[in-house]
Design a protein around this motif. Sequence first.
Motif, PDB file in Angstrom:
ATOM      1  N   ARG A 146      56.127   6.510   0.143  1.00 17.60           N
ATOM      2  CA  ARG A 146      55.793   5.493   1.261  1.00 17.60           C
ATOM      3  C   ARG A 146      55.131   6.290   2.470  1.00 17.60           C
ATOM      4  NH1 ARG A 146      60.435   2.962   3.261  1.00 17.60           N
ATOM      5  NH2 ARG A 146      61.603   4.016   1.680  1.00 17.60           N
ATOM      6  N   ALA A 147      55.713   7.475   2.688  1.00 18.85           N
ATOM      7  CA  ALA A 147      55.277   8.259   3.936  1.00 18.85           C
ATOM      8  C   ALA A 147      53.861   8.899   3.590  1.00 18.85           C
ATOM      9  CB  ALA A 147      56.088   9.408   4.212  1.00 18.85           C
ATOM     10  N   VAL A 148      53.554   9.352   2.334  1.00 21.56           N
ATOM     11  CA  VAL A 148      52.406   9.731   1.903  1.00 21.56           C
ATOM     12  C   VAL A 148      51.292   8.763   1.898  1.00 21.56           C
ATOM     13  CG1 VAL A 148      51.154  11.088   0.096  1.00 21.56           C
ATOM     14  CG2 VAL A 148      52.955  11.818   0.631  1.00 21.56           C
ATOM     15  N   ALA A 149      51.826   7.565   1.512  1.00 24.14           N
ATOM     16  CA  ALA A 149      50.692   6.321   1.360  1.00 24.14           C
ATOM     17  C   ALA A 149      50.511   5.797   2.697  1.00 24.14           C
ATOM     18  CB  ALA A 149      51.269   5.227   0.664  1.00 24.14           C
ATOM     19  N   ALA A 150      51.303   5.905   3.478  1.00 26.81           N
ATOM     20  CA  ALA A 150      51.062   5.520   5.218  1.00 26.81           C
ATOM     21  C   ALA A 150      50.064   6.446   5.515  1.00 26.81           C
ATOM     22  CB  ALA A 150      52.273   5.572   6.000  1.00 26.81           C
ATOM     23  N   TRP A 151      50.363   7.734   5.595  1.00 21.06           N
ATOM     24  CA  TRP A 151      49.188   8.833   5.999  1.00 21.06           C
ATOM     25  C   TRP A 151      48.004   8.484   5.475  1.00 21.06           C
ATOM     26  CZ3 TRP A 151      48.980  14.166   3.711  1.00 21.06           C
ATOM     27  CH2 TRP A 151      47.957  15.028   4.133  1.00 21.06           C
ATOM     28  N   PHE A 152      47.911   8.448   4.135  1.00 23.05           N
ATOM     29  CA  PHE A 152      46.739   8.317   3.384  1.00 23.05           C
ATOM     30  C   PHE A 152      46.053   7.137   3.830  1.00 23.05           C
ATOM     31  CE2 PHE A 152      46.141  11.505  -0.152  1.00 23.05           C
ATOM     32  CZ  PHE A 152      46.820  12.442   0.358  1.00 23.05           C
ATOM     33  N   ALA A 153      46.683   6.012   3.869  1.00 24.87           N
ATOM     34  CA  ALA A 153      46.107   4.479   4.349  1.00 24.87           C
ATOM     35  C   ALA A 153      45.569   4.719   5.606  1.00 24.87           C
ATOM     36  CB  ALA A 153      47.328   3.527   3.920  1.00 24.87           C
TER      37      ALA A 153
ATOM     38  N   ALA B 186      45.471  15.253   9.404  1.00 26.38           N
ATOM     39  CA  ALA B 186      46.757  15.994  10.168  1.00 26.38           C
ATOM     40  C   ALA B 186      46.112  17.416  10.358  1.00 26.38           C
ATOM     41  CB  ALA B 186      47.753  16.214   8.940  1.00 26.38           C
ATOM     42  N   GLY B 187      45.623  17.269  11.543  1.00 29.15           N
ATOM     43  CA  GLY B 187      44.950  18.760  11.835  1.00 29.15           C
ATOM     44  C   GLY B 187      43.470  18.492  11.613  1.00 29.15           C
ATOM     45  N   THR B 188      42.812  19.948  11.298  1.00 26.09           N
ATOM     46  CA  THR B 188      41.377  19.724  11.161  1.00 26.09           C
ATOM     47  C   THR B 188      40.978  19.800   9.787  1.00 26.09           C
ATOM     48  OG1 THR B 188      41.489  22.522  11.008  1.00 26.09           O
ATOM     49  CG2 THR B 188      41.235  21.341  13.088  1.00 26.09           C
ATOM     50  N   GLU B 189      41.988  20.028   8.784  1.00 23.55           N
ATOM     51  CA  GLU B 189      41.445  19.759   7.421  1.00 23.55           C
ATOM     52  C   GLU B 189      41.205  18.293   7.300  1.00 23.55           C
ATOM     53  OE1 GLU B 189      43.615  22.020   4.239  1.00 23.55           O
ATOM     54  OE2 GLU B 189      45.239  21.954   5.652  1.00 23.55           O
ATOM     55  N   LYS B 190      40.087  18.160   6.079  1.00 23.10           N
ATOM     56  CA  LYS B 190      39.822  16.688   5.600  1.00 23.10           C
ATOM     57  C   LYS B 190      40.279  16.574   4.288  1.00 23.10           C
ATOM     58  CE  LYS B 190      37.489  16.003   9.613  1.00 23.10           C
ATOM     59  NZ  LYS B 190      38.311  15.649  10.669  1.00 23.10           N
ATOM     60  N   ARG B 191      41.271  15.771   4.126  1.00 27.18           N
ATOM     61  CA  ARG B 191      42.348  15.829   2.996  1.00 27.18           C
ATOM     62  C   ARG B 191      42.367  14.292   2.502  1.00 27.18           C
ATOM     63  NH1 ARG B 191      47.643  18.972   3.695  1.00 27.18           N
ATOM     64  NH2 ARG B 191      47.835  18.386   1.658  1.00 27.18           N
TER      65      ARG B 191
ATOM     66  N   CYS C  94      55.529  16.324   8.176  1.00 25.07           N
ATOM     67  CA  CYS C  94      55.590  17.930   7.751  1.00 25.07           C
ATOM     68  C   CYS C  94      55.903  17.693   6.380  1.00 25.07           C
ATOM     69  CB  CYS C  94      56.369  18.885   8.568  1.00 25.07           C
ATOM     70  SG  CYS C  94      55.977  18.924  10.223  1.00 25.07           S
ATOM     71  N   SER C  95      56.720  17.262   5.723  1.00 20.58           N
ATOM     72  CA  SER C  95      57.039  17.046   4.416  1.00 20.58           C
ATOM     73  C   SER C  95      55.888  16.404   3.472  1.00 20.58           C
ATOM     74  CB  SER C  95      58.055  16.189   4.053  1.00 20.58           C
ATOM     75  OG  SER C  95      59.210  16.845   4.644  1.00 20.58           O
ATOM     76  N   ALA C  96      55.226  15.312   4.152  1.00 21.51           N
ATOM     77  CA  ALA C  96      54.137  14.657   3.623  1.00 21.51           C
ATOM     78  C   ALA C  96      52.899  15.291   3.393  1.00 21.51           C
ATOM     79  CB  ALA C  96      53.746  13.368   4.094  1.00 21.51           C
ATOM     80  N   VAL C  97      52.612  16.311   4.436  1.00 17.07           N
ATOM     81  CA  VAL C  97      51.417  16.977   4.654  1.00 17.07           C
ATOM     82  C   VAL C  97      51.676  18.268   3.833  1.00 17.07           C
ATOM     83  CG1 VAL C  97      49.864  18.479   6.242  1.00 17.07           C
ATOM     84  CG2 VAL C  97      50.903  15.880   6.782  1.00 17.07           C
ATOM     85  N   HIS C  98      52.820  19.009   3.930  1.00 23.97           N
ATOM     86  CA  HIS C  98      53.007  20.311   3.391  1.00 23.97           C
ATOM     87  C   HIS C  98      54.080  20.740   2.280  1.00 23.97           C
ATOM     88  CE1 HIS C  98      50.933  21.749   6.821  1.00 23.97           C
ATOM     89  NE2 HIS C  98      51.326  20.840   7.689  1.00 23.97           N
ATOM     90  N   ARG C  99      55.008  19.934   2.120  1.00 20.77           N
ATOM     91  CA  ARG C  99      56.102  20.052   1.184  1.00 20.77           C
ATOM     92  C   ARG C  99      55.342  20.428  -0.285  1.00 20.77           C
ATOM     93  NH1 ARG C  99      61.936  17.354   1.045  1.00 20.77           N
ATOM     94  NH2 ARG C  99      62.531  18.302  -0.850  1.00 20.77           N
ATOM     95  N   PRO C 100      55.564  21.137  -0.867  1.00 15.55           N
ATOM     96  CA  PRO C 100      55.094  21.632  -2.211  1.00 15.55           C
ATOM     97  C   PRO C 100      55.490  20.565  -3.205  1.00 15.55           C
ATOM     98  CG  PRO C 100      55.734  23.632  -1.515  1.00 15.55           C
ATOM     99  CD  PRO C 100      56.185  22.465  -0.323  1.00 15.55           C
ATOM    100  N   ASP C 101      56.723  20.243  -3.419  1.00 13.40           N
ATOM    101  CA  ASP C 101      57.051  19.283  -4.389  1.00 13.40           C
ATOM    102  C   ASP C 101      56.629  17.896  -4.144  1.00 13.40           C
ATOM    103  OD1 ASP C 101      59.324  19.358  -2.246  1.00 13.40           O
ATOM    104  OD2 ASP C 101      60.525  18.794  -3.620  1.00 13.40           O
ATOM    105  N   TRP C 102      55.974  17.574  -3.076  1.00 14.46           N
ATOM    106  CA  TRP C 102      55.443  16.143  -2.845  1.00 14.46           C
ATOM    107  C   TRP C 102      53.791  16.336  -3.077  1.00 14.46           C
ATOM    108  CZ3 TRP C 102      57.581  13.501   2.212  1.00 14.46           C
ATOM    109  CH2 TRP C 102      58.891  13.140   1.924  1.00 14.46           C
TER     110      TRP C 102
END
Length: 191
Positions: free
Chosen positions: A52-59, A64-69, A15-23
């Motif tokens: 690392r969390a953001v990189a794992a998600w992106f890699a 996450a959901g229907t958005e293509k990000r 949730c932080s990797a996807v939504h947290r504003p300061d990330w």
Amino acid sequence: MAAAPKERSSDYLICSAVHRPDWECHRETVGALSVRDRIAVATDAEQPLPVRAVAAWFASGVEAGTEKRIGGGDLTGLMTAYINAGLPEATGLAIQAAARATREPIVLMLPPLLQELRRSRSEPTSRSVPVPPTLFVNGVPTYALDKHTRAGRQAIVTFARENQDVRSALERHVPEFRHRDAAYLAAFYTD
């Protein structure tokens, strides 16, 4: 983590990797990298956990959901890199299978969390919290009125519309087209 009666670290991390504003700075930095470089960052235990969390998600390429990000990824390459970095092979293969089956990036947060546990100098702890008594509304248990049921979603929307404090907070902090989703998520975490 598996021994805890309830463990939400993976949920909080994705949730932080996807939504947290300061990330957002991490999402922008990682988003500019190639998939190969994203994998290298995700598996580098010296990188900060948010990166690392953001990189794992992106890699991974698992949206996450229907958005293509995040664009394309290499889930197999990511899991192979984690295994090469010390993740047990069975765990890596289970994460890969779960990510493919669910198409949910929450499962991808386990390797960064395990890296963090290995880096930690303190022992993991768990805290026992008693389950509160079940409340009922017109004979319906309130746990049935969550974002995962039709009746729950309607109750949350009605509450958010009719409760002045909640409505004001949504109007101040959330774009109008996100009010419903924000109310669902707030109710989920409040519950």
